[in-house]
Scaffold this active site. Structure first.
Site, short mmCIF file in Angstrom:
data_model
loop_
_atom_site.label_atom_id
_atom_site.label_comp_id
_atom_site.label_asym_id
_atom_site.label_seq_id
_atom_site.Cartn_x
_atom_site.Cartn_y
_atom_site.Cartn_z
N HIS A 85 -0.84 5.69 0.62
CA HIS A 85 -1.32 6.62 1.63
C HIS A 85 -1.68 7.95 0.97
O HIS A 85 -1.47 8.12 -0.23
CB HIS A 85 -0.32 6.80 2.76
CG HIS A 85 1.00 7.39 2.38
ND1 HIS A 85 1.90 6.76 1.54
CD2 HIS A 85 1.60 8.56 2.73
CE1 HIS A 85 2.98 7.51 1.39
NE2 HIS A 85 2.81 8.61 2.10
N HIS A 87 -0.68 11.20 1.26
CA HIS A 87 0.18 12.37 1.06
C HIS A 87 0.24 12.76 -0.42
O HIS A 87 0.29 11.89 -1.30
CB HIS A 87 1.58 12.11 1.59
CG HIS A 87 1.65 12.15 3.09
ND1 HIS A 87 2.69 11.62 3.81
CD2 HIS A 87 0.78 12.67 4.02
CE1 HIS A 87 2.48 11.81 5.11
NE2 HIS A 87 1.33 12.44 5.25
N ASP A 89 2.47 13.79 -2.37
CA ASP A 89 3.56 13.28 -3.21
C ASP A 89 3.40 11.79 -3.52
O ASP A 89 4.31 11.17 -4.07
CB ASP A 89 4.93 13.57 -2.59
CG ASP A 89 5.17 12.89 -1.26
OD1 ASP A 89 4.18 12.53 -0.58
OD2 ASP A 89 6.34 12.72 -0.87
N HIS A 90 2.24 11.25 -3.19
CA HIS A 90 1.91 9.87 -3.58
C HIS A 90 0.59 9.77 -4.33
O HIS A 90 0.32 8.74 -4.94
CB HIS A 90 1.88 8.96 -2.35
CG HIS A 90 3.24 8.76 -1.74
ND1 HIS A 90 3.97 7.60 -1.90
CD2 HIS A 90 4.01 9.60 -1.02
CE1 HIS A 90 5.14 7.74 -1.28
NE2 HIS A 90 5.18 8.94 -0.74
N HIS A 143 3.23 6.30 9.86
CA HIS A 143 3.56 7.44 9.01
C HIS A 143 2.27 8.22 8.74
O HIS A 143 2.22 9.44 8.89
CB HIS A 143 4.19 6.96 7.71
CG HIS A 143 4.61 8.07 6.78
ND1 HIS A 143 5.64 8.92 7.08
CD2 HIS A 143 4.13 8.45 5.57
CE1 HIS A 143 5.78 9.80 6.09
NE2 HIS A 143 4.87 9.53 5.17
N ASP A 162 5.77 4.89 2.34
CA ASP A 162 6.69 5.60 3.22
C ASP A 162 6.77 5.00 4.61
O ASP A 162 7.17 5.66 5.57
CB ASP A 162 6.28 7.08 3.33
CG ASP A 162 6.58 7.87 2.07
OD1 ASP A 162 7.09 7.28 1.11
OD2 ASP A 162 6.28 9.07 2.05
N HIS A 200 10.61 6.40 -1.90
CA HIS A 200 11.60 7.45 -2.13
C HIS A 200 13.00 6.86 -2.28
O HIS A 200 13.31 5.79 -1.75
CB HIS A 200 11.64 8.44 -0.95
CG HIS A 200 10.41 9.27 -0.81
ND1 HIS A 200 10.28 10.51 -1.37
CD2 HIS A 200 9.24 9.03 -0.15
CE1 HIS A 200 9.10 11.02 -1.07
NE2 HIS A 200 8.44 10.13 -0.33
#
Length: 284
Positions: A85, A87, A89-90, A143, A162, A200
């Site tokens: 996805h 975001h 942090d990905h 999400h 996530d 995570h």
């Protein structure tokens, strides 16, 4: 014994002629796929997914440096970047890794405008080949609206980003409880021995919340003890199997009588129970 000779198939520049029994042995060798978690940021996991001496992908690189160190230490050349996805942090390491290695970036076609450097966009049911290995794309929104999973059926592995965490699930940033319930149902329908690789290291916190809902769940109690020991030893809790998640993840257990009693929702439908669990987790 593998003999060099003329043959219609070849691998890594070596032409092979195989008997039926030798071919079976060779298929086992080719089928090997290694998966290595790479800790990024504070608690993110990227994953190197590779054939020894062959194709190599990284799943959800939030930053480039830890991935590059792992690649260097293992003598690997990155060929693909897989995003679940959009975001940051990905996908934060996408462009630096692409510039350094020339790797192709693969992600959801629906997220083409939000994935940095996207080369190939994929949709539900389409497949992606990493060397000799095939991943099927599962669209699992809620999400984010464009969230996907990569399911390597032959390797019994699914990368869930996530959406599905170990003993938990993601927040509903771009979807509804009904949408997330449907996405989780798609994942829980995979074979029980499928290994879940999530985005995570939230497992212990998720487990503590699960115990507030289902304190008498013996499988959950046992898992929390084992996972606590794993983390105390400095090791990741990933992966875990779909079968274990079905026994211990409250977001997959909306039908549990104990959870419904805890919530006072014995007559509610499963989506209503899920929504209340997610509301409580948000505040946990």
């Amino acid at each position: 014994m593998l003999r060099q000779a003329q043959h219609e198939g070849s691998t890594h520049g070596l032409t092979l002629s195989l008997s039926k029994d030798e071919a079976k042995i060779w298929e086992i060798v080719v089928a090997q796929l290694e998966i290595v978690p790479v800790l990024c940021l504070k608690d993110n996991y990227a994953y190197l997914v590779f054939e020894p001496g062959g194709a190599c992908a990284v799943v959800d690189p939030s930053e480039a440096a830890p991935v590059q160190r792992e690649l260097s230490q293992r003598g690997l050349k990155l060929t693909h970047i897989l995003n679940t996805h959009h975001h940051h942090d990905h996908v934060g390491g996408n462009l630096a890794l692409k510039q350094a290695t020339g790797a192709q970036i693969i992600a959801a076609e629906k997220d083409r405008a939000r994935i940095p450097g996207l080369d190939i966009g994929l949709r539900e049911g389409e497949t992606f080949r990493l060397g000799a290995h095939e991943a099927r794309i599962l669209e699992i929104p809620a999400h984010t609206s464009g969230h996907i999973a990569y399911w390597f059926a032959g390797e019994k592995a699914v990368f869930t980003g996530d959406t599905l965490f170990l003993m938990g699930c993601g927040r509903l940033f771009e979807g509804t409880p009904a949408m997330m319930s449907a996405s989780l149902a798609k994942l829980v329908a995979l074979p029980g021995d499928t290994r879940v690789f999530c985005g995570h290291e939230y497992t212990l916190n998720n487990g503590r919340f699960a115990l507030t809902l289902e304190p008498d769940n013996a499988d959950l109690q046992k898992r929390m003890k084992e996972d606590g020991e794993t983390r105390a030893a400095g090791k990741p809790t990933v992966p875990a199997t779909i079968a274990l998640e079905k026994k211990t993840n409250p977001f997959l257990r909306a039908a549990s009588h104990e959870i419904r009693r805890t919530l006072g929702m014995e007559r509610a439908n499963d989506v209503e129970v899920f929504a209340e669990m997610r509301r409580r987790k948000d505040a946990f």
